[in-house]
Design an enzyme around this catalytic site. Sequence first.
Site, PDB file in Angstrom:
ATOM      1  N   GLN A  32       0.886  -1.071   0.095  1.00 44.23           N
ATOM      2  CA  GLN A  32      -0.057  -0.052  -0.276  1.00 44.23           C
ATOM      3  C   GLN A  32       0.776   1.278  -0.114  1.00 44.23           C
ATOM      4  O   GLN A  32       2.004   1.083   0.378  1.00 44.23           O
ATOM      5  CB  GLN A  32      -0.979  -0.098   1.104  1.00 44.23           C
ATOM      6  N   HIS A  63      -8.785   3.267  19.550  1.00 51.09           N
ATOM      7  CA  HIS A  63      -7.927   2.339  20.157  1.00 51.09           C
ATOM      8  C   HIS A  63      -8.573   1.656  21.454  1.00 51.09           C
ATOM      9  O   HIS A  63      -8.619   0.488  21.820  1.00 51.09           O
ATOM     10  CB  HIS A  63      -6.556   2.626  20.269  1.00 51.09           C
ATOM     11  N   ASP A 156      -8.210  -4.990  13.886  1.00 53.52           N
ATOM     12  CA  ASP A 156      -7.904  -3.665  13.572  1.00 53.52           C
ATOM     13  C   ASP A 156      -7.513  -3.489  12.020  1.00 53.52           C
ATOM     14  O   ASP A 156      -6.275  -3.043  12.050  1.00 53.52           O
ATOM     15  CB  ASP A 156      -6.847  -2.987  14.492  1.00 53.52           C
TER      16      ASP A 156
END
Length: 276
Positions: A32, A63, A156
């Site tokens: 990416q 978080h 996540d």
Amino acid sequence: MGGLWFTEKQTENFGITMKVNNTLHTEQTEFQKLDMVETEEWGNMLLLDGMVMTSVRDEFVYHEMVAHVPLFTHPNPENVLVVGGGDGGVIREVLKHPEVKKATLVDIDGKVIEYSKKYLPEIAGKLDDPRVEVRVDDGFMHIANSNGEYDVILVDSTEPVGPAVNLFTKGFYAGIAKALKDDGLFVAQSDNPWFKADLIRNVQRDVREIFPITRLYLANIPTYPSGLWAFTIGSKKHDPLAVTDDSFHEIETKYYTKEIHKAAFILPKFVADLVK
């Protein structure tokens, strides 16, 4: 508007823009486009493929809500897996729970880990903790190769593009169920109800077919699309709404509280309609 401004185009017709003081690092990794920028409003910020992943000023909301809702729901979360999360923020929050004996981080892109340590030390500062094992690996395959190992799994991930596409599939959730212990549970970020209603419907449907307890909860994260962010929890046994005051212990937070724990599951009607 003077100076350099960055715009994340969140839909074809809507975006969020912010003033950038300095570009700290830019690189096309194996997976990416990675940018670290210093912004006027939000401090240092990580961008992946032009999308805001985290910023120093508001990172605590995401978080804390990924980590503490499941870790206070599970009565003894000794072995925790974080899939993605190379910035280290979820790991930092996980380690606030003394029951956690081991936290494993699996992120496919080691460059995210490397530059988060360099430019986001307040977020990534616990990745070197002795309770943490960091693996640069494919989270999907790590899950597929795990069996009854984890108490809690925290997904996540980025949005469902590029390397994260497989992390929003029913097969992945079935793999999570296999990787969890008999009373295990997981949480995955589920994007936002304003622009990704179909994604939330699909995730809720797929998780509900695998986990007997499936719920959606929300948090306010201003740098994420629409500012209203959703999380899906799937649990084999423990219900996040059944926790009692005895389930909580004191930890340092900026957003999460035991009251927020339950309030986050109270959904606006247009969101509740998505999960019926």
